[in-house]
Design a protein around this motif. Structure first.
Motif, short mmCIF file in Angstrom:
data_model
loop_
_atom_site.label_atom_id
_atom_site.label_comp_id
_atom_site.label_asym_id
_atom_site.label_seq_id
_atom_site.Cartn_x
_atom_site.Cartn_y
_atom_site.Cartn_z
N ARG A 1 -38.67 -57.43 28.59
CA ARG A 1 -39.41 -56.26 28.94
C ARG A 1 -40.75 -56.32 28.76
N THR A 2 -41.20 -56.99 27.65
CA THR A 2 -42.62 -57.31 27.27
C THR A 2 -43.31 -58.21 28.35
N MET A 3 -42.70 -59.17 28.68
CA MET A 3 -43.19 -59.91 30.00
C MET A 3 -43.35 -59.41 31.08
N HIS A 4 -42.47 -58.50 31.50
CA HIS A 4 -42.57 -57.72 32.78
C HIS A 4 -43.63 -56.79 32.55
N THR A 5 -43.59 -55.98 31.36
CA THR A 5 -44.73 -54.97 31.19
C THR A 5 -46.13 -55.60 31.22
N GLN A 6 -46.36 -56.79 30.61
CA GLN A 6 -47.41 -57.27 30.53
C GLN A 6 -47.90 -58.15 31.62
N LYS A 7 -47.00 -58.10 32.63
CA LYS A 7 -47.18 -58.79 34.03
C LYS A 7 -47.49 -60.39 33.89
N TRP A 8 -46.59 -61.03 33.20
CA TRP A 8 -46.80 -62.56 32.75
C TRP A 8 -46.82 -63.14 34.03
N THR A 9 -47.50 -64.27 34.60
CA THR A 9 -47.54 -65.12 35.52
C THR A 9 -45.95 -65.76 35.85
N LEU A 10 -45.45 -65.87 34.55
CA LEU A 10 -43.93 -66.49 34.63
C LEU A 10 -43.87 -68.02 34.81
N GLY A 11 -45.20 -68.69 34.78
CA GLY A 11 -45.31 -69.97 35.05
C GLY A 11 -44.87 -71.10 33.67
N PRO A 12 -44.91 -72.33 33.97
CA PRO A 12 -44.84 -73.07 32.94
C PRO A 12 -45.86 -73.04 31.86
N GLU A 13 -47.06 -72.68 32.19
CA GLU A 13 -48.00 -72.21 31.10
C GLU A 13 -47.75 -71.12 29.90
N ASP A 14 -46.85 -70.11 30.65
CA ASP A 14 -46.63 -69.18 29.71
C ASP A 14 -45.47 -69.36 28.81
N ALA A 15 -44.79 -70.53 28.87
CA ALA A 15 -43.65 -70.93 27.89
C ALA A 15 -44.17 -70.99 26.55
N HIS A 16 -45.55 -71.65 26.32
CA HIS A 16 -46.16 -71.74 24.67
C HIS A 16 -46.61 -70.27 24.18
N ARG A 17 -46.96 -69.30 25.13
CA ARG A 17 -47.11 -68.12 24.71
C ARG A 17 -45.69 -67.26 24.03
N LEU A 18 -44.57 -67.65 24.53
CA LEU A 18 -43.30 -66.93 23.73
C LEU A 18 -43.29 -67.15 22.27
N ASP A 19 -43.63 -68.19 21.51
CA ASP A 19 -43.73 -68.26 20.13
C ASP A 19 -44.34 -66.92 19.51
N ALA A 32 -36.27 -72.03 29.34
CA ALA A 32 -35.94 -72.96 28.28
C ALA A 32 -36.59 -72.30 26.84
N ALA A 33 -37.77 -71.94 27.04
CA ALA A 33 -38.44 -71.43 25.93
C ALA A 33 -37.94 -70.04 25.47
N CYS A 34 -37.33 -69.35 26.44
CA CYS A 34 -36.75 -67.79 25.97
C CYS A 34 -35.34 -68.33 25.40
N ALA A 35 -34.84 -69.14 25.68
CA ALA A 35 -33.39 -69.93 24.90
C ALA A 35 -33.76 -70.09 23.49
N ARG A 36 -34.90 -71.15 23.50
CA ARG A 36 -35.10 -71.52 22.07
C ARG A 36 -35.71 -70.49 21.10
N VAL A 37 -36.53 -69.76 21.37
CA VAL A 37 -37.04 -68.58 20.78
C VAL A 37 -36.33 -67.47 20.32
N SER A 38 -35.33 -67.33 21.15
CA SER A 38 -34.29 -66.12 21.03
C SER A 38 -33.11 -66.50 20.21
N ALA A 39 -32.87 -67.95 19.85
CA ALA A 39 -31.68 -68.30 19.50
C ALA A 39 -30.27 -67.53 19.95
N GLY A 40 -30.50 -67.04 21.37
CA GLY A 40 -29.11 -66.62 21.81
C GLY A 40 -29.07 -65.33 21.60
#
Length: 192
Positions: free
Chosen positions: A101-119, A83-91
């Protein structure tokens, strides 16, 4: 797909495509030319003026469309992160791809706690793209962009020109260059 890193290579590529277009007339083939909104070039205009050309202007991805891209690339992503990806990218599919690519490269945990990091990640990504585009522009266009960054969105062009130290002879072309590069949405008033 071919991306155009400089105006010169863009012109050369468009000349080749114009040549190729006439050779494909009787073949069961399609020639697809893509450009950013606002990008103008005389040879590109020749494609747009072709009576057989079909111009497609894709809409932004829906929330479900962004979700499909995210989950296809990162199947373990939490619902909040999607949901955060949809919000910050505006589609914007390009921005979604850069974020993934950045989330994959930086090996994010992909959990709910990462949503706030997307901004913050979206802001960093947009800045990286902006600086890459600015490197291709004239010193006057860069000065105008800096003035806009200080004044904020919807600054009158004459005010930004005064802050940038640009005279009326070059400010219009600097503004057009920013518009063509997709850095500003409009030049009257200026807006990123």
């Amino acid at each position: 797909l071919h991306s155009f890193p400089t105006r010169r290579s863009s012109d050369l590529s468009l000349r080749f495509l114009a040549y190729l277009r006439h050779r494909l007339a009787d073949l069961p083939a399609a020639l697809v030319v893509a450009a950013r909104t606002g990008e103008r070039a005389p040879l590109l205009d020749a494609f747009l003026g072709d009576p057989d050309a079909r111009i497609l202007r894709p809409a932004p991805l829906s929330v479900d469309g962004v979700g499909a891209l995210v989950l296809d690339s990162l199947p373990d992503a939490a619902e909040e992160l999607v949901a955060a990806c949809a919000r910050v990218s505006a589609g914007n599919p390009f921005l979604v791809g850069e974020l993934l690519r950045t989330m994959h490269t930086q090996k994010w945990t992909l959990g709910p706690e990462d949503a706030h990091r997307l901004d913050a990640l979206a802001a960093e990504t947009a800045a990286r793209i902006l600086f890459a585009r600015l490197r291709l522009l004239s010193a006057e266009a860069v000065a105008l962009a800096r003035a806009l960054a200080v004044l904020g969105d919807e600054a009158p062009l004459r005010r930004a020109a005064a802050l940038a130290g640009l005279d009326s002879n070059v400010v219009a072309s600097a503004g057009d260059a920013l518009l063509s590069a997709g850095i500003v949405a409009d030049v009257q008033p200026l807006a990123f």
